[in-house]
Design a protein around this motif. Structure first.
Motif: not given
Length: 459
Positions: A188-190, A213-214, A218-219, A224-225
């Motif tokens: 959950i770092k992102p 994220p690379q 879902e993250l 991006k959203t």
């Protein structure tokens, strides 16, 4: 109720599901071990029982006596890790003989319904398992054979296994919780980055963006959203600021003119003709201001898309003729020739009021930028189920470098070259917004000093 962080909740959910799985696994291990040990003891008891049964002989003179010398000799010579207890009773439940390891103890005789069944009991307060086998001579019961084995070793093994599993279970859960918490923290770092970035975003700082994220999981989609949302918000705020700035400027101009005119009137007495001239000029400025306010309100309303659409049959022929009638004064003043060779009636499914605003703005611009005695052509056609409306003029045209800018509110292409043409620069902005709202394909073609064509395609 304790409040856990998102990271701890993920770890907790993980160990709950894992704990259930481990508990089921431990239970299965315990049951399999218990079953294996008990089966091994039962097999040993049956094996011993069969060996003793083969060596038993009934005395021919007295059928109630059993010869047991052979099993005693064999038992004395055998070495067993788990001792076997053997006992013989006659039909009167009188002890005939027993193994020396029973000493002063005696195996318990159970009811007849327990014959040939394994029964757990106690011998000198020690757990044992025994079987009582009835002995027959010519279909007559003459006694019982008892074979028993100690359960101390089995009980000790199962107890140790149970204690080991009970101690290992919470330790495993604690270790799994720490591992799951570490993995969840990295996973959950992102989300933490999203939170930190969001906290830095204010109305004065909308340029912050979340680092994607690379892994495109879902993250990644969430980040991006949010970035796309921030992009739209930033653009909307920019448009709002620009709109407010431009609107303030455009409103200030007619107000300044009107104020100057009134100040001139009150400085000294004027003739009737001067008063009428200045008042007429002021009325024109008020009308210009009123029209500008109407256009601004219209643009703002559809910018926020709060206008509800009313879909109905829109008869384009009649609508265009109504607009031409409305502008007949300006058309006649510039002696413009209107060419509209409608071959048949055309109608589309759309909002009649909004379509009329679109057509009205386009025709108004065509009239405004047409030369004296110019020609405006309005053509209606249909192709592949698409109704096409083309409005063309032979006016001053628009330079190619300005075609992308004319949709911006208040933008006018080189207004200083034609100071006689008044306008606010909102016409095409309104047309573009309404065309997008009604799903009308809007296209404009223009060439300087040759004219402009606006093409509307109704789906």
């Amino acid at each position: 109720m304790f409040l856990f962080s998102f990271k701890n909740r993920i770890a907790l959910h993980y160990i709950i599901s894992t704990g259930l799985l481990i508990s089921v696994l431990f239970l299965v291990i315990y049951q399999i071990t218990s079953y294996s040990i008990n089966k091994h003891i039962n097999d040993d008891i049956l094996e011993e029982s069969n060996e003793y049964l083969e060596e038993i002989k009934i005395d021919s003179n007295n059928s109630y006596l059993i010869q047991v010398k052979q099993w005693r000799e064999r038992d004395n010579n055998a070495v067993k890790v788990n001792p076997v207890f053997v006992q013989f009773l006659d039909n009167n439940n009188k002890l005939i003989d027993k193994s020396p390891n029973l000493k002063g103890l005696k195996l318990q005789l159970h009811k007849a319904d327990k014959d040939n069944q394994f029964v757990d009991s106690y011998l000198n307060k020690k757990p044992i398992r025994q079987i009582q086998i009835p002995l027959f001579d010519r279909n007559k019961k003459v006694g019982y054979l008892f074979v028993a084995m100690s359960l101390d070793e089995a009980t000790l093994i199962l107890t140790n296994l149970q204690d080991t599993l009970l101690i290992a279970f919470p330790l495993i859960l604690v270790v799994l919780f720490l591992i799951a918490r570490l993995i969840a923290g990295r996973s959950i770092k992102p989300v933490t980055m999203i939170t930190e970035t969001s906290s830095r975003i204010t109305k004065d700082n909308l340029k912050e963006r979340i680092i994607l994220p690379q892994n495109k999981d879902e993250l990644y989609v969430l980040s991006k959203t949010i970035n796309d949302l921030l992009e739209r918000i930033e653009n909307a705020v920019k448009r709002e600021k620009q709109f407010t700035s431009d609107a303030s400027h455009e409103l200030r101009t007619p107000l300044t003119v009107l104020k100057g005119t009134l100040e001139v009137l009150v400085r000294k007495p004027r003739t009737q003709a001067e008063y009428e001239d200045k008042i007429s000029y002021g009325i024109n400025e008020v009308n210009r201001l009123s029209n500008l306010v109407d256009q601004l309100l219209l643009l703002a309303r559809f910018e926020n898309q709060i206008q509800s659409l009313k879909t109905e049959k829109v008869y384009l022929n009649a609508l265009i003729l109504d607009v031409l009638t409305r502008y007949s004064g300006k058309i006649n003043a510039k002696k413009i020739n209107i060419n509209h060779p409608f071959s048949k009636d055309y109608y589309v499914k759309s909002d009649n009021y909004l379509v009329s605003i679109i057509i009205s703005n386009i025709i108004s611009n065509a009239i405004k930028y047409s030369n004296e005695t110019g020609i405006i052509s309005i053509l209606l056609s249909q192709k592949g189920g698409v109704t096409i409306c083309t409005i063309s003029d032979e006016g001053i045209g628009i330079p190619k470098e300005d075609l992308d800018k004319i949709f911006n509110p208040f933008y006018r292409s080189n207004p200083t070259l034609h100071p006689e043409i008044k306008g606010s620069g909102l016409g095409f902005s309104i047309v573009k917004r309404l065309a997008e709202l009604l799903d009308i394909h809007f296209e404009i073609q223009s060439e300087k000093e040759k004219g402009t064509s606006v093409i509307l395609r109704f789906q």
